[in-house]
Design an enzyme around this catalytic site. Structure first.
Site, PDB file in Angstrom:
ATOM      1  N   CYS A  91       0.837  -1.203   0.000  1.00  0.00           N
ATOM      2  CA  CYS A  91       0.000   0.000   0.000  1.00  0.00           C
ATOM      3  C   CYS A  91       0.874   1.256   0.000  1.00  0.00           C
ATOM      4  CB  CYS A  91      -0.906  -0.036   1.235  1.00  0.00           C
ATOM      5  SG  CYS A  91      -1.748   1.499   1.605  1.00  0.00           S
ATOM      6  N   CYS A  94       0.239   3.768   2.737  1.00  0.00           N
ATOM      7  CA  CYS A  94       0.729   3.213   4.007  1.00  0.00           C
ATOM      8  C   CYS A  94       2.216   3.473   4.168  1.00  0.00           C
ATOM      9  CB  CYS A  94       0.464   1.709   4.084  1.00  0.00           C
ATOM     10  SG  CYS A  94      -1.274   1.267   4.061  1.00  0.00           S
TER      11      CYS A  94
END
Length: 167
Positions: A91, A94
């Site tokens: 991600c 992230c």
């Protein structure tokens, strides 16, 4: 601990040894740190030693890696607020949020506990807490979710999000 000893069998004396000591974080301790200590004993008879220490990685003590095995225990033992970031390696937001969350954890060390859940390792936790997007930061108090922040956010926003619940 790993030790290797060199022995002179003719004299029956230990001439030298190499010791490597590892301290690793306790999975249930949110403030555990780890480091390395290397000691070389050059002469067992006179106990001459040379020790080398590598610096303790303080940032590791600020974030506890949470998973299915230690999540409930960590929340039960946590006094006050516990900020938990749900993330995944693949991600991109992230990865953007990771240094921000670590900076906030460092700034608030001693006031709030911080943990991280890798969803690839513990997807059941995301289902249990209704995490549908990542990154998501859940704020727990007394083991219950009291607020959530979804999406990557700048450091001041993350700090404000947590500070709003400190009083």
């Amino acid at each position: 601990m790993f030790s290797e000893y060199v022995r002179d069998d003719s004299a029956g004396l230990q001439l030298a040894s190499f010791q490597l000591h590892w301290r690793i974080p306790c999975p249930t301790s949110p403030v555990a740190a780890f480091g390395y200590r290397i000691g070389i004993v050059t002469d067992q008879a006179s106990r001459t030693t040379a020790n080398f220490s590598l610096p303790t990685l303080e940032s590791s003590s600020m974030l506890q890696e949470l998973n299915n095995d230690n999540f409930d225990t960590a929340l039960e033992q946590a006094p006050g607020l516990y900020a938990v970031r749900f993330w995944a390696e693949w991600c991109s937001p992230c990865r953007t949020m990771s240094p921000i969350f670590k900076d906030v954890a460092q700034d608030m060390q001693g006031t709030v506990l911080f943990g991280e859940v890798d969803l690839d390792q513990a997807p059941e936790l995301a289902g249990r807490y209704g995490v549908q997007s990542i990154p998501t930061v859940l704020l727990f108090k007394d083991g219950k979710v009291i607020d959530r922040l979804t999406g990557a956010a700048p450091k001041p926003n993350v700090a404000r999000f947590i500070n709003n619940h400190l009083s």
